[in-house]
Scaffold this active site. Structure first.
Site, PDB file in Angstrom:
ATOM      1  N   GLU A   1     -11.138   0.115  -4.779  1.00 39.67           N
ATOM      2  CA  GLU A   1     -10.024  -0.756  -4.428  1.00 39.67           C
ATOM      3  C   GLU A   1     -10.469  -2.203  -4.227  1.00 39.67           C
ATOM      4  O   GLU A   1     -11.535  -2.468  -3.659  1.00 39.67           O
ATOM      5  CB  GLU A   1      -9.329  -0.254  -3.158  1.00 39.67           C
ATOM      6  CG  GLU A   1      -8.543   1.030  -3.378  1.00 39.67           C
ATOM      7  CD  GLU A   1      -7.488   1.255  -2.317  1.00 39.67           C
ATOM      8  OE1 GLU A   1      -6.739   0.309  -2.001  1.00 39.67           O
ATOM      9  OE2 GLU A   1      -7.412   2.384  -1.802  1.00 39.67           O
TER      10      GLU A   1
ATOM     11  N   HIS B   1      -3.784  -3.232 -11.282  1.00 38.23           N
ATOM     12  CA  HIS B   1      -4.634  -2.062 -11.507  1.00 38.23           C
ATOM     13  C   HIS B   1      -5.204  -2.066 -12.916  1.00 38.23           C
ATOM     14  O   HIS B   1      -4.509  -2.364 -13.886  1.00 38.23           O
ATOM     15  CB  HIS B   1      -3.832  -0.773 -11.304  1.00 38.23           C
ATOM     16  CG  HIS B   1      -3.388  -0.570  -9.890  1.00 38.23           C
ATOM     17  ND1 HIS B   1      -4.151   0.105  -8.965  1.00 38.23           N
ATOM     18  CD2 HIS B   1      -2.273  -0.988  -9.234  1.00 38.23           C
ATOM     19  CE1 HIS B   1      -3.514   0.101  -7.797  1.00 38.23           C
ATOM     20  NE2 HIS B   1      -2.377  -0.549  -7.938  1.00 38.23           N
TER      21      HIS B   1
ATOM     22  N   CYS C   1      -5.346   6.130  -3.199  1.00 38.18           N
ATOM     23  CA  CYS C   1      -4.631   4.882  -3.474  1.00 38.18           C
ATOM     24  C   CYS C   1      -3.295   5.249  -4.106  1.00 38.18           C
ATOM     25  O   CYS C   1      -3.250   5.709  -5.254  1.00 38.18           O
ATOM     26  CB  CYS C   1      -5.442   3.985  -4.407  1.00 38.18           C
ATOM     27  SG  CYS C   1      -4.607   2.433  -4.847  1.00 38.18           S
TER      28      CYS C   1
ATOM     29  N   CYS D   1       0.854  -1.181   0.000  1.00 31.61           N
ATOM     30  CA  CYS D   1       0.000   0.000   0.000  1.00 31.61           C
ATOM     31  C   CYS D   1       0.891   1.232   0.000  1.00 31.61           C
ATOM     32  O   CYS D   1       1.623   1.466   0.967  1.00 31.61           O
ATOM     33  CB  CYS D   1      -0.915  -0.017   1.232  1.00 31.61           C
ATOM     34  SG  CYS D   1      -1.898   1.484   1.441  1.00 31.61           S
TER      35      CYS D   1
ATOM     36  N   GLY E   1      -2.297   3.101  -7.030  1.00 29.68           N
ATOM     37  CA  GLY E   1      -3.180   3.442  -8.140  1.00 29.68           C
ATOM     38  C   GLY E   1      -2.776   4.736  -8.816  1.00 29.68           C
ATOM     39  O   GLY E   1      -2.820   4.851 -10.047  1.00 29.68           O
TER      40      GLY E   1
END
Length: 226
Positions: free
Chosen positions: A155, A104, A164, A14, A167
């Site tokens: 997500e 993604h 994100c 993350c 992302g």
């Protein structure tokens, strides 16, 4: 560092969480200028900036379609998936696939507020395991200018979130590769998320992505664990 989503699933890493962990170490009194943080996606290195922001070396993007992973037919250089057609939720999408250690799906739209049904399209794309066997993080992106992108994210395992980091990195790469924007200099491309702005640089000299943004204490508390 290990991360758990609200549904109990564990993502590979993350990007925003890395910044928050680095800021937490700073708030505890650590004064290192950088850290090496191990994740399921490999080691990640946040850098503490003098203005209080944190820059994270997010590594190189994975562009090979089957490695993202996606079953969509590669149509770009190096077996990548760029603006490939996907039928989902009764609509036809142009999809870009990028992995930043987690997968993604990036979709460019003209108007984030009117061109998508976020609460329906997001989960439909996330759970389309025919196209995305590991499920997928979904970013809907509007190009505001050659140096500014705006996004909404659905997500994997968490649904709609305020930001994100991986992302933001993935969509910047996708925008450059799809010819939506030019590659930025060290100032980075501004990516506006519901929770604020990140600045993303995809550095040509080493193919690595650098994410810069804030991390601030939001609350403290105690919990009784049984």
């Amino acid at each position: 560092m290990r991360i758990y989503n609200s549904d109990g699933s564990e993502p590979e890493m993350c990007g925003n969480g890395i910044r928050c962990l680095a800021a937490f170490l700073r708030d505890l009194g650590e004064d290192a200028s950088t850290y090496r943080i191990n994740t399921l996606a490999g080691p990640i290195k946040p850098i503490m900036n003098e203005d209080g922001s944190i820059t994270v070396d997010m590594g190189e993007p994975e562009l090979v379609g089957p490695k993202v992973p996606t079953t969509l037919e590669p149509n770009g250089d190096g077996d990548s998936v760029v603006e490939q057609t996907l039928e989902c939720n009764g609509k036809t999408w142009k999809v870009n696939a990028v992995s930043m250690g987690n997968p993604h799906c990036i979709i460019f739209v003209d108007d984030l507020e009117n061109d998508i049904d976020f609460e329906k399209d997001g989960p439909a794309l996330e759970s389309n395991t025919d196209a995305f066997p590991a499920k997928i993080n979904v970013e809907f992106v509007q190009v505001m200018s050659p140096s500014h992108l705006k996004m909404k994210v659905w997500e994997r395992g968490a649904g709609p979130t305020l930001a994100c980091g991986t992302g933001a990195c993935a969509l910047t790469v996708a925008a450059i590769r799809a010819g939506k924007i030019p590659r930025s200099g060290k100032e980075g491309t501004r990516v506006t998320l519901p929770g604020g702005d990140l600045f993303i640089e995809w550095r040509e000299e080493n193919n690595r992505i650098y994410m810069t943004g804030p991390a601030d204490l939001s609350f403290k508390g105690t919990a009784q664990l049984k």
